[in-house]
Write a protein that holds these residues in place. Structure first.
Motif, PDB file in Angstrom:
ATOM      1  N   GLY A 295       0.796  -1.221   0.000  1.00 32.08           N
ATOM      2  CA  GLY A 295       0.000   0.000   0.000  1.00 32.08           C
ATOM      3  C   GLY A 295       0.828   1.271   0.000  1.00 32.08           C
ATOM      4  N   PHE A 296       2.148   1.141  -0.096  1.00 30.31           N
ATOM      5  CA  PHE A 296       3.071   2.284  -0.106  1.00 30.31           C
ATOM      6  C   PHE A 296       3.982   2.146  -1.320  1.00 30.31           C
ATOM      7  CE2 PHE A 296       2.075   1.028   4.175  1.00 30.31           C
ATOM      8  CZ  PHE A 296       1.996   2.180   4.938  1.00 30.31           C
ATOM      9  N   ALA A 297       4.131   3.192  -2.111  1.00 29.92           N
ATOM     10  CA  ALA A 297       5.046   3.103  -3.251  1.00 29.92           C
ATOM     11  C   ALA A 297       6.437   3.595  -2.875  1.00 29.92           C
ATOM     12  CB  ALA A 297       4.513   3.920  -4.422  1.00 29.92           C
ATOM     13  N   THR A 298       6.516   4.452  -1.844  1.00 26.06           N
ATOM     14  CA  THR A 298       7.787   5.085  -1.477  1.00 26.06           C
ATOM     15  C   THR A 298       8.108   4.788  -0.019  1.00 26.06           C
ATOM     16  OG1 THR A 298       6.986   6.910  -2.851  1.00 26.06           O
ATOM     17  CG2 THR A 298       9.075   7.249  -1.716  1.00 26.06           C
ATOM     18  N   GLU A 299       9.327   4.363   0.242  1.00 21.31           N
ATOM     19  CA  GLU A 299       9.779   4.081   1.604  1.00 21.31           C
ATOM     20  C   GLU A 299       9.547   5.296   2.483  1.00 21.31           C
ATOM     21  OE1 GLU A 299      10.346   0.769   2.557  1.00 21.31           O
ATOM     22  OE2 GLU A 299      11.683   0.881   0.844  1.00 21.31           O
ATOM     23  N   ASN A 300       9.180   5.057   3.733  1.00 22.80           N
ATOM     24  CA  ASN A 300       9.010   6.172   4.665  1.00 22.80           C
ATOM     25  C   ASN A 300       9.207   5.633   6.070  1.00 22.80           C
ATOM     26  OD1 ASN A 300       6.373   5.207   5.801  1.00 22.80           O
ATOM     27  ND2 ASN A 300       5.822   5.387   3.651  1.00 22.80           N
ATOM     28  N   HIS A 301       9.059   6.482   7.086  1.00 24.08           N
ATOM     29  CA  HIS A 301       9.390   5.972   8.419  1.00 24.08           C
ATOM     30  C   HIS A 301       8.426   4.884   8.885  1.00 24.08           C
ATOM     31  CE1 HIS A 301       6.526   9.101   9.776  1.00 24.08           C
ATOM     32  NE2 HIS A 301       6.340   8.331  10.810  1.00 24.08           N
ATOM     33  N   GLU A 302       7.225   4.842   8.304  1.00 23.67           N
ATOM     34  CA  GLU A 302       6.323   3.746   8.678  1.00 23.67           C
ATOM     35  C   GLU A 302       6.834   2.410   8.154  1.00 23.67           C
ATOM     36  OE1 GLU A 302       1.851   4.820   8.360  1.00 23.67           O
ATOM     37  OE2 GLU A 302       2.939   6.383   7.308  1.00 23.67           O
TER      38      GLU A 302
END
Length: 369
Positions: A295-302
């Motif tokens: 559900g995320f295309a870009t890495e992030n802190h989550e």
């Protein structure tokens, strides 16, 4: 029939500023310095919380400062001054999508990035730049797997606020607009998600585990159940999960959705969360758990920190099980090619249609009774 770029070149002479499309690629953006946390949190809270919680606005500044302290602790102490790679990855995505689009359209298309919460790439700053470069056609493209009020909804809200501010003279400078909402059900994206999981299993796990012992947690962005009637993302996220699961289930029977929720009081979030999902699969005999963010295309802190915490907690309780943390699709060349492809038909529309002049001053006087 979509007009091909070659045909367009013959039928339209190039007037300055004509027949060029600015693609506004929008993402969250993540702060890279601790000083910015309180401000970032306050903006995020203002835009986000207003959509689902009955919270008075005076509470935002103190709450933001409080959250900044938690963030400072979490990122600073627990993670040795972790700096999110999100913005750098998003820039690679922008550059890759632009490269793909320019291979087809040449310099008539340019890709700009805007972040919801990070100067100097706030939507109004970037739109001012787009206008000053002489573009008058705009493709708004939040690079988001799932459409919701908390993602693309905020993006449109910010774009509209910015467009209302940047007006020059009698007519609006934007003469054409298109929008790409989300790609949760795009077959190419679904296939890629499944392939990435299969490749990982074939490379690292197939030799040591039976397929029925490999648990797969497909991670979605958590959604609150109530959002004042706005689209909260649950429907598309659920559909995304079902589509990816369908590709994998015949080979790997242990699959669960895992929602990465923000644990906020008083708000009911999607279940099971990623940790509960993993526990459920372990109970059914999984000897290794693969965490895949779909559900995320870009890495992030989550996707980085939250999943890291979850694995750490699980290792304490279930030490006999292995855990694999997979990356987001990020700047995978296959993904950047498909993301550009999804924009092509909209760019063709914008280049071939007549410019439409909007006079923002006319609307003020025509309130119909």
């Amino acid at each position: 029939m979509v007009a091909t770029p070659e045909k367009l070149q013959h039928t339209h002479e190039h007037l300055p500023g004509q027949d060029r499309v600015a693609v506004l690629l929008m993402g969250y953006g993540e702060v890279e310095s601790y000083e910015d946390f309180a401000n970032y949190n306050e903006q995020a809270l203002n835009l986000l919380t207003a959509k689902f919680a009955p919270v008075p606005t005076w509470i935002y500044p103190p709450l933001a400062r409080l959250l900044a302290l938690f963030d400072r602790h979490e990122w600073g102490h627990t993670h040795h001054d972790f700096i999110s790679p999100h913005n750098a990855i998003f820039e690679q995505q922008r550059a890759g999508i632009e490269q793909n689009l320019q291979a087809k359209w040449g310099d008539r298309v340019k890709v700009f990035k805007a972040f919801n919460f990070c100067a100097p790439f706030l939507p109004k700053q970037v739109l001012a730049e787009i206008q000053s470069q002489g573009f008058d056609k705009l493709l708004i493209y939040p690079l988001l797997v799932v459409d919701s009020i908390f993602t693309s909804g905020i993006a449109i809200e910010q774009v509209n606020n910015a467009l209302a501010e940047i007006t020059a003279g009698e007519e609006h400078w934007v003469k054409g607009q298109r929008y790409i909402p989300s790609f949760y059900n795009e077959p190419a994206y679904i296939d890629l998600m499944a392939h990435l999981v299969e490749e990982k299993i074939d490379a690292d796990l197939a030799a040591n585990y039976l397929p029925s012992q490999i648990g797969i947690v497909l991670m979605n962005h958590g959604c609150p159940h109530k959002a004042k009637g706005f689209t909260s993302g649950i429907t598309e996220s659920q559909a995304l999960y079902d589509l990816v699961r369908e590709k994998l289930i015949n080979r790997y029977p242990l699959i669960s959705v895992g929602w990465l929720n923000h644990d906020t009081p008083l708000i009911e979030w999607t279940q099971p969360n990623a940790e509960q999902a993993a526990k459920n699969l372990i109970q059914l005999g999984a000897k290794v758990i693969v965490f895949m963010p779909i559900g995320f295309a870009t890495e992030n802190h989550e996707t980085l920190l939250d999943v890291h915490h979850i694995i750490h907690a699980l290792e304490k309780q279930h030490s006999g099980v292995d855990y694999v943390q997979m990356a987001c699709v990020n700047d995978n060349p296959e993904f950047l090619a498909m993301a550009a492809e999804w924009a092509n038909s909209h760019i063709a529309d914008l280049l071939s249609e007549q410019a439409v002049t909007v006079n923002p001053h006319l609307t003020e006087h025509h309130h119909h009774h």
